[in-house]
Design a protein around this motif. Structure first.
Motif, PDB file in Angstrom:
ATOM      1  N   GLU A  94       7.324  -1.841  -9.325  1.00 35.86           N
ATOM      2  CA  GLU A  94       6.578  -1.631  -8.074  1.00 35.86           C
ATOM      3  C   GLU A  94       5.114  -1.309  -8.348  1.00 35.86           C
ATOM      4  O   GLU A  94       4.802  -0.668  -9.356  1.00 35.86           O
ATOM      5  CB  GLU A  94       7.213  -0.509  -7.252  1.00 35.86           C
ATOM      6  CG  GLU A  94       7.291   0.809  -7.989  1.00 35.86           C
ATOM      7  CD  GLU A  94       6.865   1.995  -7.158  1.00 35.86           C
ATOM      8  OE1 GLU A  94       5.888   1.880  -6.391  1.00 35.86           O
ATOM      9  OE2 GLU A  94       7.512   3.052  -7.306  1.00 35.86           O
ATOM     10  N   THR A 101       8.040  -2.297   7.341  1.00 34.23           N
ATOM     11  CA  THR A 101       9.066  -1.251   7.334  1.00 34.23           C
ATOM     12  C   THR A 101       8.866  -0.205   8.435  1.00 34.23           C
ATOM     13  O   THR A 101       9.641   0.756   8.507  1.00 34.23           O
ATOM     14  CB  THR A 101       9.112  -0.525   5.967  1.00 34.23           C
ATOM     15  OG1 THR A 101       7.899   0.255   5.808  1.00 34.23           O
ATOM     16  CG2 THR A 101       9.213  -1.497   4.809  1.00 34.23           C
ATOM     17  N   PRO A 114       0.811  -1.225   0.000  1.00 41.05           N
ATOM     18  CA  PRO A 114       0.000   0.000   0.000  1.00 41.05           C
ATOM     19  C   PRO A 114       0.841   1.269   0.000  1.00 41.05           C
ATOM     20  O   PRO A 114       2.071   1.222   0.118  1.00 41.05           O
ATOM     21  CB  PRO A 114      -0.840  -0.115   1.275  1.00 41.05           C
ATOM     22  CG  PRO A 114      -0.329  -1.258   2.053  1.00 41.05           C
ATOM     23  CD  PRO A 114       0.714  -1.977   1.263  1.00 41.05           C
ATOM     24  N   SER A 115       0.159   2.405  -0.098  1.00 35.25           N
ATOM     25  CA  SER A 115       0.816   3.716  -0.169  1.00 35.25           C
ATOM     26  C   SER A 115       1.591   4.043   1.105  1.00 35.25           C
ATOM     27  O   SER A 115       1.116   3.786   2.205  1.00 35.25           O
ATOM     28  CB  SER A 115      -0.271   4.770  -0.394  1.00 35.25           C
ATOM     29  OG  SER A 115       0.293   6.037  -0.454  1.00 35.25           O
ATOM     30  N   GLY A 116       2.782   4.591   0.938  1.00 34.28           N
ATOM     31  CA  GLY A 116       3.560   5.062   2.084  1.00 34.28           C
ATOM     32  C   GLY A 116       4.372   3.982   2.782  1.00 34.28           C
ATOM     33  O   GLY A 116       4.950   4.217   3.831  1.00 34.28           O
ATOM     34  N   THR A 117       4.431   2.805   2.192  1.00 30.55           N
ATOM     35  CA  THR A 117       5.223   1.734   2.811  1.00 30.55           C
ATOM     36  C   THR A 117       6.682   1.791   2.355  1.00 30.55           C
ATOM     37  O   THR A 117       7.533   1.085   2.893  1.00 30.55           O
ATOM     38  CB  THR A 117       4.640   0.338   2.497  1.00 30.55           C
ATOM     39  OG1 THR A 117       4.505   0.214   1.074  1.00 30.55           O
ATOM     40  CG2 THR A 117       3.275   0.162   3.147  1.00 30.55           C
ATOM     41  N   GLY A 118       6.959   2.614   1.334  1.00 29.64           N
ATOM     42  CA  GLY A 118       8.328   2.799   0.879  1.00 29.64           C
ATOM     43  C   GLY A 118       8.634   2.158  -0.471  1.00 29.64           C
ATOM     44  O   GLY A 118       9.806   2.030  -0.840  1.00 29.64           O
ATOM     45  N   VAL A 125      15.833  -1.313   4.710  1.00 30.85           N
ATOM     46  CA  VAL A 125      14.925  -2.025   3.787  1.00 30.85           C
ATOM     47  C   VAL A 125      15.665  -2.327   2.477  1.00 30.85           C
ATOM     48  O   VAL A 125      15.609  -3.445   1.942  1.00 30.85           O
ATOM     49  CB  VAL A 125      13.639  -1.202   3.507  1.00 30.85           C
ATOM     50  CG1 VAL A 125      12.695  -1.992   2.616  1.00 30.85           C
ATOM     51  CG2 VAL A 125      12.941  -0.810   4.802  1.00 30.85           C
ATOM     52  N   GLU A 140       6.494  14.550   3.536  1.00 36.75           N
ATOM     53  CA  GLU A 140       6.805  15.026   2.185  1.00 36.75           C
ATOM     54  C   GLU A 140       6.196  16.399   1.926  1.00 36.75           C
ATOM     55  O   GLU A 140       6.629  17.116   1.037  1.00 36.75           O
ATOM     56  CB  GLU A 140       6.261  14.034   1.146  1.00 36.75           C
ATOM     57  CG  GLU A 140       7.010  12.717   1.130  1.00 36.75           C
ATOM     58  CD  GLU A 140       6.346  11.682   0.249  1.00 36.75           C
ATOM     59  OE1 GLU A 140       5.126  11.740   0.058  1.00 36.75           O
ATOM     60  OE2 GLU A 140       7.064  10.797  -0.233  1.00 36.75           O
ATOM     61  N   SER A 162       8.338   3.155  -3.710  1.00 40.60           N
ATOM     62  CA  SER A 162       9.064   3.917  -4.735  1.00 40.60           C
ATOM     63  C   SER A 162      10.506   4.169  -4.340  1.00 40.60           C
ATOM     64  O   SER A 162      11.429   3.895  -5.121  1.00 40.60           O
ATOM     65  CB  SER A 162       8.383   5.262  -5.003  1.00 40.60           C
ATOM     66  OG  SER A 162       7.142   5.056  -5.595  1.00 40.60           O
ATOM     67  N   LEU A 187      11.960   0.207  10.453  1.00 42.11           N
ATOM     68  CA  LEU A 187      13.228   0.098   9.713  1.00 42.11           C
ATOM     69  C   LEU A 187      13.536   1.419   9.020  1.00 42.11           C
ATOM     70  O   LEU A 187      12.622   2.134   8.609  1.00 42.11           O
ATOM     71  CB  LEU A 187      13.140  -1.009   8.655  1.00 42.11           C
ATOM     72  CG  LEU A 187      12.843  -2.430   9.151  1.00 42.11           C
ATOM     73  CD1 LEU A 187      12.694  -3.390   7.974  1.00 42.11           C
ATOM     74  CD2 LEU A 187      13.960  -2.911  10.079  1.00 42.11           C
ATOM     75  N   THR A 188      14.818   1.719   8.866  1.00 45.62           N
ATOM     76  CA  THR A 188      15.182   2.886   8.055  1.00 45.62           C
ATOM     77  C   THR A 188      15.101   2.460   6.588  1.00 45.62           C
ATOM     78  O   THR A 188      15.123   1.263   6.262  1.00 45.62           O
ATOM     79  CB  THR A 188      16.616   3.354   8.357  1.00 45.62           C
ATOM     80  OG1 THR A 188      17.508   2.306   7.964  1.00 45.62           O
ATOM     81  CG2 THR A 188      16.805   3.685   9.826  1.00 45.62           C
ATOM     82  N   ARG A 242       4.974   9.565   7.123  1.00 46.56           N
ATOM     83  CA  ARG A 242       5.874   9.684   5.961  1.00 46.56           C
ATOM     84  C   ARG A 242       5.254  10.556   4.879  1.00 46.56           C
ATOM     85  O   ARG A 242       5.929  11.422   4.303  1.00 46.56           O
ATOM     86  CB  ARG A 242       6.163   8.287   5.387  1.00 46.56           C
ATOM     87  CG  ARG A 242       7.059   7.465   6.284  1.00 46.56           C
ATOM     88  CD  ARG A 242       7.166   6.058   5.732  1.00 46.56           C
ATOM     89  NE  ARG A 242       7.838   5.175   6.662  1.00 46.56           N
ATOM     90  CZ  ARG A 242       7.914   3.867   6.506  1.00 46.56           C
ATOM     91  NH1 ARG A 242       7.362   3.287   5.443  1.00 46.56           N
ATOM     92  NH2 ARG A 242       8.554   3.119   7.380  1.00 46.56           N
ATOM     93  N   ARG A 243       3.986  10.320   4.575  1.00 46.80           N
ATOM     94  CA  ARG A 243       3.318  11.111   3.532  1.00 46.80           C
ATOM     95  C   ARG A 243       3.298  12.586   3.927  1.00 46.80           C
ATOM     96  O   ARG A 243       3.580  13.463   3.117  1.00 46.80           O
ATOM     97  CB  ARG A 243       1.881  10.615   3.315  1.00 46.80           C
ATOM     98  CG  ARG A 243       1.778   9.443   2.381  1.00 46.80           C
ATOM     99  CD  ARG A 243       1.862   9.879   0.907  1.00 46.80           C
ATOM    100  NE  ARG A 243       2.098   8.749   0.032  1.00 46.80           N
ATOM    101  CZ  ARG A 243       3.255   8.437  -0.537  1.00 46.80           C
ATOM    102  NH1 ARG A 243       4.323   9.177  -0.336  1.00 46.80           N
ATOM    103  NH2 ARG A 243       3.374   7.390  -1.317  1.00 46.80           N
TER     104      ARG A 243
HETATM  105  N1  LIG Z   1      11.784   2.704   5.910  1.00 47.46           N
HETATM  106  C1  LIG Z   1      11.507   4.014   5.842  1.00 47.46           C
HETATM  107  N2  LIG Z   1      11.670   4.784   6.922  1.00 47.46           N
HETATM  108  C2  LIG Z   1      11.370   6.078   6.907  1.00 47.46           C
HETATM  109  N3  LIG Z   1      10.900   6.739   5.824  1.00 47.46           N
HETATM  110  C3  LIG Z   1      10.719   6.041   4.704  1.00 47.46           C
HETATM  111  C4  LIG Z   1      11.011   4.642   4.662  1.00 47.46           C
HETATM  112  N4  LIG Z   1      10.710   4.203   3.426  1.00 47.46           N
HETATM  113  C5  LIG Z   1      10.262   5.288   2.739  1.00 47.46           C
HETATM  114  N5  LIG Z   1      10.282   6.393   3.496  1.00 47.46           N
HETATM  115  C6  LIG Z   1       9.833   7.751   3.132  1.00 47.46           C
HETATM  116  O1  LIG Z   1       8.414   7.714   3.140  1.00 47.46           O
HETATM  117  C7  LIG Z   1       7.887   8.445   2.046  1.00 47.46           C
HETATM  118  C8  LIG Z   1       6.991   7.552   1.198  1.00 47.46           C
HETATM  119  O2  LIG Z   1       7.801   6.574   0.570  1.00 47.46           O
HETATM  120  P1  LIG Z   1       7.485   6.042  -0.901  1.00 47.46           P
HETATM  121  O3  LIG Z   1       8.695   5.320  -1.357  1.00 47.46           O
HETATM  122  O4  LIG Z   1       6.965   7.143  -1.773  1.00 47.46           O
HETATM  123  O5  LIG Z   1       6.290   5.010  -0.578  1.00 47.46           O
HETATM  124  P2  LIG Z   1       5.239   4.334  -1.563  1.00 47.46           P
HETATM  125  O6  LIG Z   1       5.858   4.281  -2.931  1.00 47.46           O
HETATM  126  O7  LIG Z   1       5.008   2.966  -0.973  1.00 47.46           O
HETATM  127  O8  LIG Z   1       4.016   5.190  -1.503  1.00 47.46           O
HETATM  128  C9  LIG Z   1       9.083   9.021   1.298  1.00 47.46           C
HETATM  129  O9  LIG Z   1       9.261  10.345   1.726  1.00 47.46           O
HETATM  130  C10 LIG Z   1      10.253   8.157   1.725  1.00 47.46           C
HETATM  131  O10 LIG Z   1      11.464   8.834   1.723  1.00 47.46           O
END
Ligand SMILES: Nc1ncnc2c1ncn2[C@@H]1O[C@H](COP(=O)(O)OP(=O)(O)O)[C@@H](O)[C@H]1O
Ligand SMILES: Nc1ccn([C@H]2C[C@H](O)[C@@H](COP(=O)(O)OP(=O)(O)O)O2)c(=O)n1
Length: 238
Positions: free
Chosen positions: A132, A207, A14-18, A215, A164, A20, A210-211, A160-161
């Protein structure tokens, strides 16, 4: 001598899991291509909105599904996406598109067209690709060499969202972001056509604690293990 087959890594969640940030970094470090399939659904949604199609009307979206010409670049350092030749990488991230993308991506005619595009990009990727999305491991590339399913707590994803958007005017509250993510999760997981789902053979990584670097390192280790296994199997067979 046979050519080494392309390496395919599928990263869903899902969205915001990291997805991209992790996918781009893994692809860059391993010298692979990269495809953001969410950007393709966003581009289709942008085209529908731009052309006055009612995105809440599945029949209207289906009738127009074949019209937008979507082209994705696969360089992880510069992911590019155009619709009918126009660069839409900025506008597809806006709130209008984010609000309509789940409805558009639930329409089977849209999914059929974009899935075909994704398979053709993956087939021609040398020496391999990180793809992805939401249904890559289950539907688009079920034979991927490695499937990852990323998760994170609703709180971590919302933080995280919002991170940004820090410093921008009119940024939503954490609670509003959490609710918007939950609504999109429900729509993406609940649709009939190829919903967001973990493939049975995917490796799940939570995640939340985790940093990003941890990941990325974890996934690179898994890719290297798969490559070693494949080499060993090749040696036994040969
Ligand atoms: N493990 C992590 N810990 C902290 N921040 C993260 C982590 N993975 C991603 N982020 C941050 O969270 C935000 C969303 O990540 P993103 O890669 O766009 O997620 P997704 O593609 O799943 O929506 C970005 O600003 C990214 O830098
Ligand atoms: N393989 C995919 C990828 C995305 N989608 C849909 C569902 C998602 O809510 C939207 C947008 O995906 P995107 O990955 O850009 O979303 P986030 O950046 O994670 O918020 O597209 C899909 O249905 N199938």
């Amino acid at each position: 001598m046979s050519a080494t087959p392309a390496l395919i890594v599928a990263i869903d969640g899902p969205s915001g899991t990291g997805k991209s940030s992790t996918s781009r970094a893994v692809a860059a470090r391993l010298g692979l291509r990269y495809l953001d399939t969410g950007a393709q659904y966003r581009a289709a949604t942008w085209w529908m909105l731009r052309n006055g199609i009612d995105t809440a009307d599945p029949a209207a979206v289906a009738a127009a599904a074949g019209k937008p010409e979507i082209v994705s670049g696969t360089d992880p350092a510069h992911p590019a996406i155009t619709v009918d030749g126009a660069d839409v990488s900025g506008p597809i991230r806006g709130p209008e598109v984010t609000g309509a993308v789940s409805a558009v991506s639930a329409v089977p005619e849209i999914r059929a067209r974009i899935t075909e595009l994704q398979r053709s990009v993956a087939r021609s990727a040398v020496p391999g690709i990180v793809v992805e999305g939401r249904d890559i491991g289950t539907t688009v590339l079920p034979d991927a060499d490695l499937k990852i399913f990323l998760t994170a707590s609703p709180e971590a994803r919302a933080a995280r969202r919002n991170g940004e958007l820090a410093g921008t005017t009119g940024a939503p509250t954490l609670e509003a972001t959490r609710e918007a993510l939950a609504r999109r999760d429900a729509a993406d997981s609940g649709r009939a056509a190829s919903p967001l789902a973990k493939a049975a053979d995917a490796v799940e990584i939570d995640t939340s604690e985790l940093t990003l670097e941890q990941v990325i390192a974890h996934i690179i280790t898994l890719v290297e293990q798969r490559r070693d296994d494949a080499r060993r199997r090749g040696a036994v067979a040969g």
